[in-house]
Motif scaffolding. Structure first.
Motif, short mmCIF file in Angstrom:
data_model
loop_
_atom_site.label_atom_id
_atom_site.label_comp_id
_atom_site.label_asym_id
_atom_site.label_seq_id
_atom_site.Cartn_x
_atom_site.Cartn_y
_atom_site.Cartn_z
N ASP A 40 -2.56 9.39 7.63
CA ASP A 40 -2.60 10.83 7.92
C ASP A 40 -2.33 11.13 9.38
O ASP A 40 -2.14 12.29 9.75
N ALA A 63 0.39 15.81 5.07
CA ALA A 63 -0.51 15.59 3.92
C ALA A 63 0.30 15.49 2.63
O ALA A 63 -0.05 14.73 1.72
N LYS A 76 1.92 12.06 2.41
CA LYS A 76 0.83 11.10 2.16
C LYS A 76 0.45 11.12 0.68
O LYS A 76 0.32 10.07 0.05
N LYS A 77 0.27 12.31 0.12
CA LYS A 77 -0.12 12.41 -1.29
C LYS A 77 0.98 11.84 -2.20
O LYS A 77 0.68 11.23 -3.22
N GLU A 78 2.23 12.04 -1.83
CA GLU A 78 3.33 11.46 -2.62
C GLU A 78 3.26 9.93 -2.58
O GLU A 78 3.50 9.27 -3.60
N ALA A 88 0.45 8.76 -4.82
CA ALA A 88 0.81 8.86 -6.23
C ALA A 88 1.80 7.77 -6.62
O ALA A 88 1.73 7.20 -7.71
N ALA A 96 -0.19 4.72 -7.32
CA ALA A 96 -1.41 4.85 -8.13
C ALA A 96 -1.34 4.00 -9.39
O ALA A 96 -2.36 3.51 -9.89
N CYS A 108 -5.16 -3.69 -8.37
CA CYS A 108 -6.38 -3.29 -7.65
C CYS A 108 -7.62 -3.79 -8.39
O CYS A 108 -8.59 -4.23 -7.78
N LEU A 129 -16.53 0.79 -3.16
CA LEU A 129 -16.25 2.22 -3.29
C LEU A 129 -15.20 2.64 -2.25
O LEU A 129 -14.30 3.42 -2.53
N MET A 139 -11.86 1.53 -3.42
CA MET A 139 -11.34 2.32 -4.53
C MET A 139 -10.94 3.73 -4.12
O MET A 139 -10.02 4.30 -4.69
N ALA A 140 -11.65 4.31 -3.15
CA ALA A 140 -11.50 5.76 -2.94
C ALA A 140 -11.25 6.17 -1.50
O ALA A 140 -11.62 7.27 -1.10
N PRO A 195 -7.91 6.20 0.39
CA PRO A 195 -6.47 5.92 0.58
C PRO A 195 -6.02 6.30 1.99
O PRO A 195 -5.36 7.30 2.20
N PHE A 216 -1.17 -0.83 -2.23
CA PHE A 216 -1.58 0.51 -2.69
C PHE A 216 -2.11 1.25 -1.48
O PHE A 216 -2.22 0.68 -0.39
#
Lengths: 429, 429
Positions: free
Chosen positions: A156, A161, A164-166, A169, A172, A178, A225, A228-229, A231, A260
């Motif tokens: 970021d 943003a 980054k989200k692309e 995804a 994912a 993972c 955690l 996993m969460a 990114p 990932f």
């Protein structure tokens, strides 16, 4: 089978591969000469994939094909072929961001889950070199550049943003890979699991204590955690010294099939963990006491410099121009703003260091008590000697994971590692 | 245009809509009677979309169509139609997870960016009721259920990592809506921005101080990063009291077009922020001193209970059976493990509370200094009285954001809010 123009996956055997490669013009030229004269050797060292080295009159290439299962275990453990797609995607991005530090991509076929790359010669897997006590003078500079650039530019701090989200995804779908990490690194070593193994009987008590240690269970669960969460950036996801090929003058990072968007500290921690394991294992490879002292000093020095150079380069990229949506420049105008943003950068890196320490610890413990071990320790033939090295490593790892805050700097880690070399576990007394 | 079977988007006018709805069998039956007799009224209150109420002989429906731009601003601010797709997706998921707390979905057309829903009657927008001083006895129970269930069941505590990643990817494309939040909530109020406005001249000094306050800039930047890169759960993304329709016996959450995988505290903080603003605004709506005292007591009581009931229900769901990959049960076996996991749950919720406090503060500040204001304050006609209410709210918000740690519990927030009602800003002395 007919591999060229394949519209469905099939496992390539030598003859198929020869036909297929002959049909890809670029590759045939690189190899040169008659396809029938190409020398094809399968060299996959076992975990997940087929790896072929192909040599022709003009040159050589490496070809990697994913199997629909974990090669190490067999067809009972299926694994999606799509990992070849994510590996190709990650390798392409890494090649843009860290040119010269990954193998050149020559060809990719998503259907066959196959990628052809530059043949790295005379590079060897770094872990093998470390077991042999070889120093790699380019390594610090190269790996710190690789990590600083691939992590910063996919974060970021550098991306909008939306981009980054692309990116998140796009990767994912690589969740099966993972999941391997989630299970084998963040869960199994801390519970009874069929695939766990360790140097018995010496480490039986330590293995049992890991299963009882609730401080450790809380710490590993928080790290899981975060894995996993969070990114934060496109991570390599498996950045140990078996995923790095080296000569004394070159470094190449390979095998990003676990890539990932995850926490940056997972990559940095992987490098540091594997160097620390090389350090603790080193005593086990001595033929005469102290013969590897200089090498061991180089390893700890390398641990310190990997972090300090990564830190410096990452901060330099950030200072030079952060075009991302995080920490907008407009909120930190003027001299006071600049000073405050610099303080915030330092705080950010301090949090990243704490993550690195925690993830490094997790990577050490899994290599000693989980499914996948490494040759640093495994090649120490005498099991008691091996267990002594492993016990020292795991003692440090347990402290790093549970008391992360008491290791505020990298020299706190190397200092503790140095001290532990005089420590004898109970079974060795 | 021919809306039924439309293969491309067009803005629906009344006649088009009538034809279109007549062609959707389920809807025509719900409405009843001859389509020509249906009463169609456009009631969109202005920010982003067209909203029609359609009434027939048998019943009524609400129809929402996205426009390719921000309605409030005009065609100069384009906004993707895909938001209707994400809204539909979120509404579907919320309906499964929190049945009865969102409007029933009747029909959706992705191409037309159009959704038909249950007509909520005689529900009103909760914010309007709060301005009028109306108490809503069902609200605490309903909104705490909505948040606990939608957030828990889309988190790593309830989902496998694979399902969670699929969810993240499914909403990743909604980044244009996230960007609105990133700019309008997390950036603009803290810098000079054309769209900012506030109650001048009274709040000029405060507006200027926000732009200089580097402690606040660090805090808002950290919150922004958390908003962008912490996909903890499927959040509504715009959960203010204007997105909630109520009667004294029913609550419905509407308009989840900002939905994405983000930090849970963003939703909880939105509810708490908007209740706190209703509280601070209340004095400005008094005709005689103290006439709204009982209502104001109810609002603060509601703030406390929204958190405490959310906390209780979320923890109950977690205790009852967490099937997700986070905090695996196998690491917390036996009585000691159970006790330790319970302590970890409390620690998790404490971190979530701190996030909630920070995000609530951000939501308050943006409503007083950013583009989008709310009628709680805007309907206080006397600008000085309005500014007094706003100044109190922003004083609390600044403390909440910068000194989050000094508000360890929800009663610390409500206690501070209560005290601030006696505080007079300099301009009012």
């Amino acid at each position: 089978m007919k591999a060229d123009g394949a519209d469905q996956y099939c496992i390539l055997h030598e003859a198929d591969l020869r036909d297929y490669l002959a049909g890809v013009p670029g590759l045939a030229t690189t190899l040169g000469g008659a396809p029938s004269a190409w020398e094809i050797t399968e060299v996959g060292d076992g975990n997940l994939n087929l790896v072929f080295i192909v040599k022709g009159a003009q040159g050589g290439i490496a070809v990697k094909q994913a199997l629909p299962y974990v090669r190490l275990v067999g067809e009972s453990w299926p694994l999606p072929l799509s990992r070849a797609h994510y590996e190709f995607l990650a390798l392409s991005r890494q090649a843009e961001l860290a040119p010269g530090l990954v193998p050149a991509l020559l060809h990719h076929n998503d259907t066959l889950a196959l990628t052809a790359m530059e043949l790295l010669e005379p590079h060897i897997i770094m872990r093998k070199g470390l077991v042999a006590g070889v120093k790699y003078p380019r390594f610090v500079d190269d790996i710190s550049t690789f990590m600083a650039r691939t992590l910063f530019y996919t974060s970021d701090l550098a991306l909008s943003a939306a981009d980054k989200k692309e990116g998140i995804a796009a990767f994912a779908g690589n969740h099966a890979l993972c999941k391997i990490t989630e299970d084998l690194i963040f869960t199994d070593p801390y519970r009874i699991a069929e695939q766990n193994r360790w140097t018995a009987p010496y480490l039986d008590a330590t293995a049992a204590s890991l299963r009882e240690d609730l401080d450790l269970h809380v710490a590993i669960s928080r790290l899981k955690l975060k894995f996993m969460a969070s990114p934060e950036a496109l991570v390599h996801g498996d950045l140990h010294t078996g995923s790095i090929m080296v000569t004394e003058t070159e470094t190449r990072v390979i095998d990003p099939e676990f890539a990932f968007y995850g926490p940056m500290g997972f990559d940095v921690g992987a490098v540091i963990a594997n160097l620390l394991m090389a350090y603790f294992a080193s005593a086990g490879h001595e033929r005469t006491p102290g013969e590897r002292r200089a090498f061991e000093g180089w390893v700890l020095d390398t641990v310190e410099k990997v972090w300090s150079e990564f830190l410096r380069k990452f901060l330099d990229l950030w200072r030079a121009g952060a075009a991302g949506d995080g920490y907008p420049a407009s909120l930190f105008a003027g001299d006071n703003g600049a000073a405050r943003l610099e303080a915030e950068r330092q705080a950010y890196m301090q949090r990243l260091f704490a993550d690195t320490v925690g993830f490094a610890a997790a990577k050490i413990i899994r290599r000693i008590f989980g499914l996948a071990h490494n040759i640093d320790f495994e090649l120490i033939e005498d099991p008691q000697r091996r267990a002594i090295s492993e016990a020292r490593a795991v003692r440090l790892a347990r402290m790093m994971m549970v008391e992360t805050g008491s290791f505020p700097s990298i020299t706190d880690i190397t200092g503790a590692a140095r001290k532990l070399c005089d420590w004898q576990p109970d079974f060795a007394k």
